[in-house]
Design an enzyme around this catalytic site. Structure first.
Site, PDB file in Angstrom:
ATOM      1  N   ASP A 206       0.847  -1.186   0.000  1.00 27.54           N
ATOM      2  CA  ASP A 206       0.000   0.000   0.000  1.00 27.54           C
ATOM      3  C   ASP A 206       0.885   1.239   0.000  1.00 27.54           C
ATOM      4  O   ASP A 206       1.850   1.328   0.779  1.00 27.54           O
ATOM      5  CB  ASP A 206      -0.916   0.006   1.234  1.00 27.54           C
ATOM      6  CG  ASP A 206      -1.960   1.102   1.151  1.00 27.54           C
ATOM      7  OD1 ASP A 206      -3.016   0.852   0.548  1.00 27.54           O
ATOM      8  OD2 ASP A 206      -1.705   2.212   1.681  1.00 27.54           O
ATOM      9  N   ILE A 207       0.574   2.194  -0.878  1.00 31.14           N
ATOM     10  CA  ILE A 207       1.370   3.420  -0.965  1.00 31.14           C
ATOM     11  C   ILE A 207       1.069   4.289   0.251  1.00 31.14           C
ATOM     12  O   ILE A 207      -0.097   4.561   0.562  1.00 31.14           O
ATOM     13  CB  ILE A 207       1.043   4.191  -2.262  1.00 31.14           C
ATOM     14  CG1 ILE A 207       1.296   3.307  -3.480  1.00 31.14           C
ATOM     15  CG2 ILE A 207       1.881   5.470  -2.356  1.00 31.14           C
ATOM     16  CD1 ILE A 207       0.837   3.920  -4.786  1.00 31.14           C
ATOM     17  N   GLU A 249      -4.815   2.371  -4.265  1.00 35.49           N
ATOM     18  CA  GLU A 249      -3.359   2.489  -4.175  1.00 35.49           C
ATOM     19  C   GLU A 249      -2.744   1.221  -3.613  1.00 35.49           C
ATOM     20  O   GLU A 249      -1.651   1.224  -3.066  1.00 35.49           O
ATOM     21  CB  GLU A 249      -2.967   3.685  -3.298  1.00 35.49           C
ATOM     22  CG  GLU A 249      -3.344   3.568  -1.851  1.00 35.49           C
ATOM     23  CD  GLU A 249      -4.693   4.180  -1.503  1.00 35.49           C
ATOM     24  OE1 GLU A 249      -4.864   4.594  -0.344  1.00 35.49           O
ATOM     25  OE2 GLU A 249      -5.585   4.247  -2.384  1.00 35.49           O
TER      26      GLU A 249
END
Length: 329
Positions: A206-207, A249
């Site tokens: 996950d960003i 994301e």
């Protein structure tokens, strides 16, 4: 007064002459009709964009090939009639074994209608053929086995199928696997690992602070970040690994045949690739980080959901511990 004997000896009887004339005219008409039919048949063969062919199985000789052969293969028909290997040598190497095996099946089945393989044309193009073949059932017992067939160029159809498959399985923005395709592949890899008793690792990524990136630099820059993450995934992962975007994301990966220590090395390599990324927007430069959750298959895992749940929990633990790290769970 005309001499009757002279009349009989010098001229045929008029009824017989008329019959002869009619017979000649009929014969000429038949010849003309045959010629017209032959010309029509030749015209049809020229216009049909498929290769009609006949092959003597015993002598390995091509007995006939229609004009479309030269258009599709780009090679003279005369060379093929002299050497049947001209066709064989045109087949794409990866498809050669299948093309030869499926042709031989016609001896058992009498007909094979689902053969599809690639050829390489004289100018180097790769094209797809649908090549149906049948045994000539009109041959007398003891006569040579003649196989006849029709080979159609289906390259356009194959390209359309490939494009439809790409659209159905690929995330449009990042060109990585979309969520559905990723999990379809992941389930298959899970079942294979369980069946064979081989290792398997599952990764969630996950960003960090992605909403802040969108709010600060705009959604186009956010899209660029997602695309660059996908490129890092392609560069860092191994051949055979499955990688995809499964949420806004969020990305995921499956590492078939990968023991926990090796899986951690792959995840660390991916982390380093992402940390090297640099972005510019209105004279501002920024980088990004990601949080990763990693887990591996255990004997207790009955389905992929358990791996997903552990990887998800590990990823959120990475967030809780300060982000920009990998947690194994």
């Amino acid at each position: 007064m005309v001499n009757k004997n002279l009349q009989d000896s010098s001229l045929p009887q008029w009824p017989e002459a008329a019959q002869t004339l009619m017979a000649l005219m009929h014969a000429q008409g038949e010849v003309a009709r045959l010629s017209e039919r032959e010309q029509l048949f030749s015209s049809l063969l020229v216009s049909v964009n498929a290769v009609l062919w006949a092959f003597n199985w015993e002598t390995r000789q091509v007995l006939y090939v229609s004009p479309a052969y030269e258009r599709i293969f780009g090679r003279p028909a005369g060379l093929l009639l002299a050497d049947a290997n001209q066709w064989r040598d045109s087949i794409y190497p990866d498809d050669l074994e299948y093309a030869e095996r499926s042709l031989a099946e016609v001896l058992v089945k009498g007909a094979v209608e689902d053969r599809e393989y690639r050829i390489i044309t004289a100018d180097g193009q790769v094209r797809w053929l649908s090549d149906k073949c049948f045994i000539n059932r009109q041959a007398e017992p003891g006569q040579p086995v003649i196989i006849v067939g029709i080979a159609e160029d289906i390259t356009d159809k194959k390209q359309m199928e490939s494009e439809l498959h790409r659209l159905a399985t690929t995330d449009v923005l990042t060109q990585s696997s979309n969520r559905r395709h990723f999990f379809d592949c992941a389930h298959l890899e899970f079942e294979q690992a369980r069946k064979k008793g081989t290792p398997l690792a599952f990764l969630l990524l996950d960003i960090d602070d992605f909403k802040l990136i969108n709010d600060t630099y705009g959604h186009p820059e956010g899209d660029n970040v997602l695309q660059r993450i996908a490129e890092c995934g392609q560069a860092a992962l191994r051949r055979g690994d499955v990688f995809g975007r499964i949420g806004g994301e969020e990305f995921a990966a499956v590492f078939p045949g990968c023991a926990p220590d090796m899986a951690m090395q792959v995840a660390e390599r991916l982390q380093r690739e992402i940390q090297r990324l640099s972005f510019s927007h209105d004279d501002q430069t920024f980088g990004i980080t990601v949080s990763q959750g990693l887990t591996s298959l255990t004997a207790e895992d009955q389905n992929l959901d358990s791996l997903f749940a552990r990887a998800d929990a590990a990823m959120y633990e990475a967030k809780r511990q300060g982000k920009n790290r990998i947690i194994s769970g």
